[in-house]
Design an enzyme around this catalytic site. Structure first.
Site, short mmCIF file in Angstrom:
data_model
loop_
_atom_site.label_atom_id
_atom_site.label_comp_id
_atom_site.label_asym_id
_atom_site.label_seq_id
_atom_site.Cartn_x
_atom_site.Cartn_y
_atom_site.Cartn_z
CE1 TYR A 150 -3.67 2.53 0.56
CE2 TYR A 150 -2.44 3.28 2.48
CZ TYR A 150 -3.47 3.46 1.57
OH TYR A 150 -4.29 4.56 1.67
CG ASP A 245 5.59 3.65 1.07
OD1 ASP A 245 5.85 4.24 2.14
OD2 ASP A 245 4.45 3.55 0.59
CE LYS A 273 0.56 4.53 8.54
NZ LYS A 273 0.64 3.97 7.22
C1 LIG Z 1 0.07 4.52 5.85
C2 LIG Z 1 0.85 4.32 4.61
C3 LIG Z 1 0.81 5.23 3.53
C4 LIG Z 1 -0.14 6.37 3.49
O1 LIG Z 1 0.09 7.29 4.52
P1 LIG Z 1 -1.13 8.25 4.95
O2 LIG Z 1 -0.50 9.15 5.97
O3 LIG Z 1 -2.21 7.38 5.47
O4 LIG Z 1 -1.54 9.00 3.73
C5 LIG Z 1 1.68 5.02 2.48
N1 LIG Z 1 2.54 3.99 2.46
C6 LIG Z 1 2.60 3.09 3.46
C7 LIG Z 1 3.60 1.99 3.41
C8 LIG Z 1 1.74 3.22 4.55
O5 LIG Z 1 1.77 2.30 5.52
#
Ligand SMILES: *Cc1c(COP(=O)(O)O)cnc(C)c1O
Length: 438
Positions: A150, A245, A273
């Site tokens: 994701y 990511d 995060k």
């Molecule tokens: C949570 C997440 C996102 C998106 O971040 P948001 O602050 O919710 O927009 C993107 N990549 C990864 C791996 C994530 O866990």
């Protein structure tokens, strides 16, 4: 002891009914709606340390931890003090400010490949901007992502695999034009043959390969380090950029995230995060020569009214400082967390094994798996049995005062506020819940 009879959800249900009248599905992010586990979501009132408290005053030991940011726990005193101090000095300047320099310096110090850092306000924005930068830098359009990872909800990433081994994707959300999703190629995780085929077919047109080096958004699909190394080599050969990511794994599995954990340097990296310590912050970072293509130095446009927000920066600084601190015995934060959670880990593995479950884990990211056989490395390997079992476990845990992330596909997070004593209580409650549904 029966804790179930004591819990009322009357206030929570009343709040959620009000939410439904003014908000689609009553939620501001879909997975909060409990669709995957059934029942009405619990509406929270406050949180402290490892605990959530709902609108009815029920307490829960929290393993969702706001989906990852709260590695120090809820309302950590250092973070709250920093945020309070910062807010009193002004909540937004819309101009250069000192805290954004201080946080960027810390990010670069902890992650040497992050030579230049740009702040945004979410993980979604970070990955979206990194992809635009990769396209601007390479002058190419195509991007490879992996099924089961994701990357936030930007159009380019709401894409699922098309038919065939190496092929263009199709959108996984209404509202994403096929013309956009057709620029995203979706490959299976851990599949060297598919990667080779994609390189042969699209190599010269690839702007980037993006991956969660520790895929933690559809279970915890730990990959062989060789696969990540193959991505590093493939991108080096084709001139595509390797984007890690690390919105979850950054500052979570090590101070230097998954890149440090595996010893593989990406060209660009995205954070979110933990970097905001519970406030809305994202960042993308990487090689100075690539980042120089961003406006105002370069021609790739990217901006944000609240980017580098001083209150959010203060939360990030306080959090990263706590992660960088050693204790009197020279143990770093991650070693201390490992020690503190060691007996929980052992006990949890034991109580899971009694119902045929196993634990997939890296550092303080946990994913109990209730399917048979080897833990999955690709999302389609997650068994229907796992999903069905979790659906029964979730309400049983909730009613015993354990708040799990409300989906079988979500990982659990531990924090420094999860003391041995709290974790011992948690394992008792979970054992009780597992016995009730197992
Ligand atoms: C949570 C997440 C996102 C998106 O971040 P948001 O602050 O919710 O927009 C993107 N990549 C990864 C791996 C994530 O866990």
């Amino acid at each position: 002891m029966n804790r179930m009879a004591e819990r009322s959800h009357a206030q929570s249900n009343a709040w959620f009914a009000r939410a439904l009248a003014v908000t689609p599905g009553g939620v501001h992010s879909p997975v909060r709606a409990f669709k995957a586990v059934g029942g009405a979501p619990v509406v929270m009132a406050s949180a402290q340390g490892a605990h959530l408290r709902d609108a009815d005053g029920n307490e829960y030991i929290d393993f969702c931890m706001s989906w990852g940011p709260l590695i120090l726990g809820h309302a950590d005193a250092r973070v709250v003090a920093a945020v309070t101090r910062a807010a009193a000095l002004g909540t937004s300047f819309g101009a250069c400010s000192m805290p954004e320099v201080e946080l960027a310096e810390r990010v670069a110090r902890m992650n040497p490949w992050a030579q230049r850092v740009r702040f945004v306000s979410s993980g979604t924005e970070a990955v979206m901007s990194a992809l635009r930068l990769a396209r601007g830098f390479t002058g190419r359009d195509l991007v490879i992502k992996f099924a089961g990872c994701y990357h936030g909800h930007a159009d380019a990433f709401l894409v699922k695999a098309g038919s065939g081994l190496a092929t263009f994707g199709t959108s996984s959300s209404a509202g994403v034009p096929e013309a956009v999703s057709a620029l995203t190629i979706v490959l299976p995780l851990g599949d060297f043959a598919a990667l080779g085929a994609a390189e042969r077919e699209f190599g010269g047109r690839l702007a980037a390969v993006v991956i969660e080096p520790i895929p933690a958004n559809d279970g915890l699909l730990l990959q062989a380090p060789e696969f990540l190394r193959a991505l590093r080599q493939m991108t080096a050969r084709t001139g595509a950029l390797l984007i890690f990511d690390e919105v979850i794994s950054g500052f979570r599995v090590a101070a230097g995230g998954a890149a440090a954990h595996y010893g593989i340097e990406p060209d660009l990296v995205t954070y979110g995060k933990i970097i905001g310590g519970g406030l809305p912050v994202g960042a993308f970072a990487g090689r100075a020569d690539i980042m120089a293509h961003l406006a105002p130095e370069g021609r790739v446009y990217q901006a944000g009214t609240l980017s580098g927000n001083p209150v959010a920066m203060a939360a990030g600084i306080a959090t990263l400082d706590a992660l960088a601190a050693a204790d009197g015995r020279g143990r770093d934060f991650y070693e201390i967390l490992e020690t503190q959670t060691g007996s929980f880990l052992k006990d949890l593995i034991y109580v899971l094994s009694k119902v045929g479950g196993q634990l997939v884990r890296v550092g303080s990211i946990y994913w109990p798996y209730f399917g048979e056989g080897e833990p999955p490395v690709r999302p389609e390997q997650i068994s229907a049995g796992h999903v069905a079992f979790f659906r029964r476990l979730f309400p049983a845990a909730l009613e015993r005062g354990v708040y799990l992330p409300p989906s079988a596909h979500e990982v659990w997070f531990l924090s420094a506020a999860h003391t041995e004593k709290i974790l011992a209580e948690a394992v008792n409650r979970l054992e009780d819940a597992l016995a009730a549904v197992g």
